[in-house]
Design an enzyme around this catalytic site. Structure first.
Site: not given
Lengths: 287, 287, 287, 287
Positions: D170, D238
């Protein structure tokens, strides 16, 4: 000594004045005639074209914005090379790429002219007080002929090697200046965002292991956010761009310089180009 | 004064020795016991765990590799917080993030302990000669209690603000150190690729406007390609990574620091991690 | 149609062959004569200079390494502009900066010649099969005159605007290609260092939301570490450098492109310049 | 199946609704209770703490902002680990670092719980329509137990390897997404500054070799400057920060990702954090 001085910008104008003050026989030219005002009163002649300025000169000095500007003044239809007398010395004090310097040196040689690339370390204050540092590439004999002119403007004259050596060292120096001042701005914002007093931080930094002369000069400017131009941000952007080009041509990766260049580009885009380059501080702020 | 010193690495070992030399009653601990050898002969005690070392101490000093190491030594099963006496002062001299310092300070307060984050400026030589500079965050009263210990290791002690202030300033300083030295390496390679003598360039640079103390120290090392570690490249990588994390958390873009970090990461990947961080010079070379 | 084709590199040679195959009357020139071998057998003429090649041509095509090479072939002593017939159309299929294209267009106009900047999207395979995509800047009328030539080499011809528009779009496209492929390499190394199978990762990535045609093409090449050149890394470096220059001149910060350029520069320095640009994968590895 | 779902943000809320719609027996929890409104009407239970939600569940799903948030929900005083029944499976669908996933997996194992890290590819639209793609790390047996829950939210479920493998892939994917979209913005600004129509450029780019699904999705958004959030810029920041941390920890230089991160940080600083991450286009503009 009969000297032609071409390019009366923020640096060039005080440099030319120091030549007159030292008693040289000066002819000046500038692209926009407005900046030649006042030179007649000082005792200099004003020429209408680079060619006219160069015709009688023993030393011909260029102090211009970028490589294309130097190329135009030297090789254009009314350019220096059309009239300069064999034996005269061209002294380019602009910041250009080493390959530009070598190309101009070759053109000069074809006409029987000497050549020095002699960019300077130091900004407007040093130009006014004749305290610049000359980084000279070219033949030693040409430097000796031009030395009386350089001495009127510079406190130190370093002969660094053949044509191009002055430009090589100047680009490498400015790369470090541009990166050090941006890194100072990054650190100051980081400390401030962490709750630490920005002004106190900048004072501490200037007194620390990273406190180079340029950091000591720019830290108080950042602390006061006083960005009166000594060396304009748009010119720093230009010099950083030349360094990055030079690196990619010579096969030298320049990771911090390339990153810094993008911030200076953003600074020009944000309208800070005419402020001192320490205003890069505001790019990180606004962004 | 009864002092516990935890972490006898390249910096910690000489710092601890200076505490003994100053007459303090010292107990040391290190993760691998091998590095505690010799301390008994100097008159120090050697403890088997951080908890054992901290039990009787008035001042408990940690000098460890990174935030997780400090967390483990303080809060682990045999950690400092399990035994330290109320009223003792924890002094963390490791380089960590300000948020780590504030978190540790809060844990210390819960146990009735004082707290100082006191990372240092200076490398191995300064650690040996007791000439470090302490960047201190925490309460003034805690600093006064710990001052006799700090004075034995440091020539300057700057009280910068509440807990975290020392770490904030240290990260911001190291960011600039890491960037300045990489920019010096970039410039030296650029000058060399342009045909200019590298050693001559490095000497010129050290004497120029970018010649900070750290540049004056590392330029001769680069010229000689002598990378005997004073501050290991892998530790610079770690500190730059903490600075970049801190920036992204606080919302401060750090373009040159982030670019420099990638080069230090590449340096560790290329096997240069145990050399001095000036060996970053070789990353640009090899690449 | 009488066509001159100047520049028989890895792309130019198959493009020129497609012109012969389409029945055009072709004259070729190349700086090193070795690469013209075989063209006589195909039915083309070989000229000794650009001027000789251009003399009779209706369409004159240049496919050269960089802006200075194009400038030399057009304006040099034996250059195209010395002999080209008024009414002929110059078609520069090299990748240059928009300002170069506009400057060349102006020179062409002075001689009564038409101008198209028509860099192409697609690499060696597409050049061989006549499946290139032409990105054309210039006058519509000039495009109509040159269309029979372009159609022999390209499956799509996009007229994008006035002179320079083709070069603008080409640089912007290549910027993205260079960045996407480096980001793929970064991600593959990150996944591999995290213990994930590199080949499986590259296959997954190609099928994911970032799976552009260029990613789908280069992911298997990276997986197999087969870097047979379709588009040489040194040419990608050159194109990225032109894009970064263009950005700094136009005031557009290009943070990922500038970072990527430094990696491609490092790739050339590491001896990967003649491999396919997907070999940028090895720069991160070795570094 | 009895399922607990913790974290009802922009992604989590529609995912939880799909679980109810598929007939599962659902208990939800969210840090701010306001977002749980409406779930009772759908037939779900609302719990006051993570511990209460997890008590009876066979599958416990977390979909939270960042690693500290997941740590707090799992290990905090009213956390999941306090009550979850041995044999239940924890499924963390948040984007965290692989080391976080492995740490959480170990904590789960100590309590006799199964573990899957299962971050998803796809944004709000895919969450609403149950068309997410699950990137799963963990034991195959745990995946089989959790499959009925995942199937209600995802159209594809990829089992990639042991705990951490989902997070590894991811982060590597999001790195590429963040870089591709910023590079698209850079290219669009470059083309526009060069006089080319921005909207036409973006359409051309989407149809070109760099036209990945994410580029095809975001190019029209940039053309229209419609930055309705599908995936918020602050979340992209983030995720990029986690990837850059991971790279520096594993020794993988990530030059384009690190540069892109600084732009996303600047975007958050410029107040764009709640817009879609394609609003990174405005950072280059404003800067």
């Amino acid at each position: 000594m009969r000297i032609a001085f071409l390019g009366l910008g923020a640096m060039g104008a005080p440099m030319a004045k120091n030549l007159v003050a030292a008693g040289h026989d000066l002819t000046v030219w500038n692209r926009s005639a407005a900046r030649t005002e006042g030179f007649t009163a000082l005792g200099a002649r004003v020429a209408a074209t680079p060619a006219a300025a160069a015709r009688e000169a023993e030393v011909i000095i260029t102090m211009l914005a970028d490589p294309p500007a130097v190329a135009a003044v030297l090789t254009g239809p009314d350019g220096v090379l059309a009239t300069a007398r064999p034996g005269a010395v061209l002294v380019d004090m602009s910041t250009v790429r080493p390959e530009d310097s070598r190309r101009f040196a070759a053109l000069a040689a074809e006409k029987g002219l000497g050549w020095l690339d002699s960019p300077v370390s130091g900004s407007v204050g040093a130009a006014e007080s004749g305290q610049l540092i000359a980084l000279v590439g070219g033949e030693a004999a040409d430097l000796e002929r031009a030395r009386p002119a350089l001495s009127a403007m510079c406190k130190e004259i370093h002969h660094l090697g053949p044509a191009g050596a002055g430009s090589t060292v100047k680009l490498a120096f400015n790369l470090m200046v541009g990166v050090q001042v941006l890194a100072l701005a990054e650190a100051a914002h980081l400390a401030a965002a962490g709750g630490f007093d920005r002004q106190k931080f900048l004072a501490l930094a200037a007194g620390s292991v990273i406190g180079s002369p340029i950091v000591k000069l720019k830290a108080p400017a950042m602390a006061a956010e006083d960005f009166t131009p000594a060396f304009a941000l748009k010119l720093m952007k230009k010099d950083m761009a030349l360094a990055v080009q030079e690196g990619s041509q010579l096969g030298v990766p320049l990771p911090t310089a390339a990153a810094a260049l993008q911030s200076y580009v953003a600074g020009v885009g944000a309208g800070l180009g005419d402020l001192d380059f320490a205003a890069i501080y505001r790019v990180l702020q606004g962004a």
